[in-house]
Write a protein that holds these residues in place. Structure first.
Motif, short mmCIF file in Angstrom:
data_model
loop_
_atom_site.label_atom_id
_atom_site.label_comp_id
_atom_site.label_asym_id
_atom_site.label_seq_id
_atom_site.Cartn_x
_atom_site.Cartn_y
_atom_site.Cartn_z
N TYR A 168 0.95 -0.77 0.04
CA TYR A 168 0.37 0.06 0.10
C TYR A 168 1.00 1.06 -0.13
O TYR A 168 0.66 2.28 -0.21
N TRP A 176 1.12 2.54 -3.92
CA TRP A 176 0.15 3.13 -3.79
C TRP A 176 0.43 4.52 -3.37
O TRP A 176 -0.31 5.48 -4.59
N THR A 215 -5.96 1.57 -5.45
CA THR A 215 -5.66 0.96 -4.38
C THR A 215 -7.33 -0.92 -5.14
O THR A 215 -7.07 -1.27 -5.19
N SER A 256 -5.93 -2.77 -7.80
CA SER A 256 -4.75 -3.88 -7.09
C SER A 256 -5.43 -4.70 -7.71
O SER A 256 -5.21 -6.03 -7.55
N LYS A 257 -7.17 -4.91 -7.32
CA LYS A 257 -7.50 -6.39 -7.17
C LYS A 257 -7.57 -7.13 -8.77
O LYS A 257 -6.77 -8.16 -8.18
N LEU A 275 -4.55 -7.06 -10.54
CA LEU A 275 -3.66 -7.29 -9.66
C LEU A 275 -3.60 -8.42 -8.90
O LEU A 275 -2.45 -9.13 -9.23
N VAL A 276 -3.79 -8.48 -8.05
CA VAL A 276 -4.01 -9.36 -7.25
C VAL A 276 -4.05 -11.21 -8.29
O VAL A 276 -3.68 -11.80 -8.14
#
Lengths: 311, 144
Positions: free
Chosen positions: B25, B28, B62, B65-66, B68-69
């Protein structure tokens, strides 16, 4: 005023981002609650949560962990207090149960293993506890697995590090061990002596028997030899006698067939005289008649001559 | 001093801290600070606007980023041999009777096990399921 607003905005954003992105390291797992209820598990890696709504209740370490149980005084079946020292290896295998099934599983694991151990040792006698660690471990595992099923904690193994009987009992055990060993030594010694004697006697007996047997055989053989020799001798003599007799018979037969009975007698007496003269005594007295006989002998010689010439 | 320098310093510090701790985080936030820096180059006086722009960028990243996860999920990870035992072969150590737990040895570990059939000692079994500490087994070769 403007700076306060800026500060608040930055603070909120920092907190928001920090709550949203979660990195969970390997072999750890987080329990996520959505509005207070269990939602999901956070797997190792990068995770995204919805702040405020989602909350990480707790993290669990999934590796095998160790818990030392402080030495416990346990009473065995035969009323001996022993100090037992154990170590527990456990692993969280169900993070949900470990979170919601029990308040503090480390404490729980410790307590349940101590309690179970007491129960199991209480059924055993002192000697069994000392030698049967394997069995204790196995029994504890069976009892623990049933208890910890709801906890999400698997007790990998319970190892008994040390069992310490009280000092006086230990001394007594030492004494017993020594006595047992010396007993064994004495028994062995006696056995050895016995065997020694038996072996000697046996050897003696055997040697005597062998000797006697040898003697007997030797004598039998000797006797046999003697017998055979005598037999042979007798046989030889008999044969000789027979041969002599036969020869005599044939000689007599031949003489008689020659019709020389008187002359034979005369010849024989002459022969006898020469035999006598060869005897041990040097002096020989010949009676006159004998001289006369010698005269006749001369006549006989003449007769022989005459008979030879006539032939 | 000019404002954009502050933003740049903040971005750099955040980035370095991120590299040390790997919490993600901070990355970001660092990118957000960088965005604010760019805005401050154009409008050096509107500090509030810079903050809002930076915050929006950080929040946006942020949220995004889902996906990306999802992409990072594919990494190999570590398989726990101790707990990953379904399908493996085991050997009955203590006989299992229906309703009672027996013990099965699987790859050096002893597990308490249940089964619908009764299994004797030394029988080869296959692990078909695991609740947290108890495994369920069937005779090897019974079920495929």
């Amino acid at each position: 005023m403007q700076w306060a607003i800026i500060g608040i905005i930055i603070f909120v954003v920092v907190v928001f981002v920090a709550l949203t992105v979660k990195i969970v390291p390997q072999q750890r797992v987080g329990v996520v609650e959505r509005l207070g209820k269990f939602h999901r598990l956070l797997k190792p890696g990068l995770n995204v949560l919805i702040p405020i709504i989602d909350q990480v209740r707790t993290y669990h370490d999934l590796r095998i962990q160790q818990a030392n149980v402080p030495p416990q005084t346990v009473i065995t079946k035969d009323n001996v207090q022993v100090q037992i020292d154990t170590i527990i290896f456990y692993q969280v295998v169900g993070p949900e149960e470990a979170t919601y099934g029990i308040s503090d599983y480390v404490y729980g694991v410790r307590n349940i293993s101590t309690a179970t151990m007491r129960q199991i040792i209480g059924k055993l006698e002192l000697d069994e506890t000392l030698s049967g660690r394997e069995k204790i471990s196995s029994d504890i595992r069976l009892a623990l697995d049933e208890a910890t099923e709801k906890w999400g904690v698997r007790i990998e193994r319970v190892e008994v590090i040390d069992i310490k009987p009280p000092l006086d009992i230990q001394e007594a055990m030492d004494k017993q061990m020594k006595a047992e060993r010396s007993k064994r030594a004495i028994v062995l010694e006696a056995e050895a002596a016995k065997q020694d004697m038996i072996l000697r006697a046996e050897g003696d007996k055997q040697s005597k028997i062998l000797k006697a047997e040898g003697d007997k055989e030797a004598r039998i053989r000797q006797a046999e030899g003697l017998r055979q020799a005598q037999e042979l001798e007798a046989l030889g003599q008999a044969k000789a006698i027979q041969a002599v007799a036969e020869a005599e018979k044939s000689r007599i037969g031949l003489l008689s067939s020659a019709g020389l009975d008187e002359k034979v007698l005369a010849y024989q007496s002459f022969d006898a005289l020469t035999e006598i003269s060869k005897g041990a005594a040097n002096k020989v007295f010949l009676p006159t008649s004998a001289v006369e006989t010698l005269g006749t002998l001369g006549a006989i010689a003449e007769v022989f001559k005459a008979s030879k010439e006539s032939k | 001093m000019v404002v954009w320098v502050f933003w740049l310093i903040a971005a750099g510090v955040l980035f370095v801290v991120e590299m040390m701790t790997l919490t993600f985080y901070l990355l970001w936030l660092s990118i957000g600070a960088l965005a604010a820096c760019l805005v401050s180059l154009l409008l050096p006086d509107a500090v509030l606007l810079q903050v809002v722009a930076g915050s929006l960028v950080a929040l946006g990243l942020t949220v995004f980023s889902k996906p990306l996860v999802a992409r990072f999920r594919s990494s190999r990870g570590f398989q726990d041999t101790g707990t990953d035992i379904v399908g493996r072969q085991g050997l009955v150590v203590e006989p299992i009777e229906p309703g009672r737990y027996g013990q099965v040895k699987v790859g050096g570990d002893t597990w308490s096990a249940t089964s619908i059939e009764s299994l004797g000692k030394d029988e080869v079994v296959k692990v078909v399921g695991r609740s947290s500490t108890i495994i369920e087994v069937v005779r090897w070769g019974d079920m495929y």
